[in-house]
Design a protein around this motif. Structure first.
Motif, PDB file in Angstrom:
ATOM      1  N   PHE A  21      78.548  72.270  27.611  1.00 58.08           N
ATOM      2  CA  PHE A  21      79.013  71.199  26.733  1.00 58.08           C
ATOM      3  C   PHE A  21      79.610  70.056  27.543  1.00 58.08           C
ATOM      4  N   LEU A  61      84.358  75.147  21.952  1.00 55.83           N
ATOM      5  CA  LEU A  61      84.633  75.763  23.252  1.00 55.83           C
ATOM      6  C   LEU A  61      85.560  76.970  23.163  1.00 55.83           C
ATOM      7  N   TYR A  62      86.480  76.955  22.208  1.00 56.52           N
ATOM      8  CA  TYR A  62      87.471  78.023  22.137  1.00 56.52           C
ATOM      9  C   TYR A  62      87.392  78.835  20.842  1.00 56.52           C
ATOM     10  N   PRO A  90      85.043  69.693  19.792  1.00 50.18           N
ATOM     11  CA  PRO A  90      85.016  70.290  21.138  1.00 50.18           C
ATOM     12  C   PRO A  90      85.926  71.510  21.259  1.00 50.18           C
ATOM     13  N   GLU A 114      75.824  75.451  25.932  1.00 49.19           N
ATOM     14  CA  GLU A 114      76.875  76.117  26.716  1.00 49.19           C
ATOM     15  C   GLU A 114      77.488  75.166  27.744  1.00 49.19           C
TER      16      GLU A 114
END
Length: 349
Positions: free
Chosen positions: A72, A157-158, A153, A70
């Protein structure tokens, strides 16, 4: 303690061997379209090599998705990807280049020196579709994965915030690009990183969410079986690229489900765990080892016993190479880590 998944080790090893098998038959086929093939270039209507690469892609997404946390850190991610690829790649390139020199074989004859930059960064195999390079090891896949890593990434993340929607958006992107592909790209569709993002993202989702949901995995396994049973029908109605995406994901789901429910002896787990460590190194050099056999005698028109013997020898030599140089790769990795990242050790972790 890092969690181990036997099916990932199994997929890495079997996919690597499948690529070697595909290249054995591919060179025979290109030399003579009527030559007898050992296994054949296709399985369930899909190229054997394409299936293996799809499993590689999904496994890569799985590995990154499993290791990402989490909190990251982009800098830590870049460091780890750099060290995971380049020491193995550079060392293998140097080893094969030395072999070429000893055998008086040319390397990049007539190729502009500036293109060696593509070799340094691992993209020389990917750009062979466009012009000659100093390529020796890694196929197109090494460059493909280096570019694909750029997307991780953002996807982590999204994309994982709404995984189903994100997956459908990626499929929509691939469909849109496929419709106008020839007008946009010269690159062969299966080697274009944008066109393989659904598989990569599926691997991430499997590691983060799907593997923990028994009901969802059961449903996906049934759907996967239905897809593989009906690939011939699907190939008549859907472009090959999309059947390949569905097929690769289906194979991954079924393999993971099977090995999650059957007993795997400890010695088998340890064997595949060891072999999977060497699989990338074996993958890097296998093609040049195979080509040595093709240059030595007429493999193309040999019988199946000879071709099987060549295949087993290529597999053995490739993984033995991995076994031999793996400690050296670790040593170089540690030195590079200290040289390039030591000053920011606390930041990188």
């Amino acid at each position: 303690m890092k969690e181990k998944f036997f099916y990932i080790d199994f997929i890495k090893v079997i996919s690597c061997i499948a690529v070697m098998l595909f290249h054995l038959d591919m060179h025979s086929f290109y030399a003579d379209n009527n030559a007898p093939l050992f296994f054949g270039l296709k399985f369930l209507g899909m190229n054997v090599g394409d299936i293996a690469v799809s499993l590689f892609i999904i496994s890569s997404g799985f590995g990154l998705g499993l290791s990402a946390k989490e909190n990251f850190s982009l800098t830590s991610y870049i460091r780890k990807r750099f060290l995971a690829i380049y020491p193995s790649y550079w060392l293998s390139y140097a080893a094969v280049a030395l072999l070429f020199i000893l055998l008086s074989k040319p390397i990049g004859e007539g190729v502009p020196s500036i293109r060696f930059l593509l070799t340094i960064i691992g993209l020389d195999g990917l750009f062979l579709y466009k012009f000659p390079t100093f390529y020796l090891v890694g196929e197109w896949y090494t460059g493909y994965m280096l570019i694909t890593y750029i997307f991780f990434p953002f996807l982590f993340l999204y994309g994982l915030k709404k995984p189903l929607l994100s997956f459908l958006i990626l499929i929509g992107l691939v469909v849109s690009l496929h419709i106008k592909y020839g007008a946009i790209f010269e690159m062969w569709e299966p080697i274009n990183p944008l066109m393989r993002l659904p598989e990569f993202f599926f691997g991430i989702c499997f590691a983060q969410n799907i593997r923990k949901d028994k009901l969802l995995r059961g449903i996906l396994t049934v759907v996967a079986l239905a897809i593989l049973v009906n690939t011939s029908i699907l190939l008549d109605k859907i472009p090959y690229h999309f059947v390949l995406i569905m097929g690769g994901i289906s194979f991954f789901v079924i393999i993971s489900s099977v090995f999650d429910i059957i007993f795997i002896p400890k010695y088998m787990r340890e064997l595949f765990s060891q072999l999977s460590r060497y699989s990338f190194l074996a993958f890097l050099v296998h093609h040049q080892i195979l080509l040595l056999f093709y240059s030595a005698f007429d493999v193309t028109h040999s019988n199946n016993f000879v071709k099987f013997s060549v295949l087993i020898t290529v597999i053995t030599l490739s993984f033995f190479y991995g076994y031999l140089v793996y400690p050296l790769v670790n040593y170089i990795t540690e030195k590079l880590n200290n040289l390039l990242f030591y000053r920011n050790k606390e930041l990188y972790g």
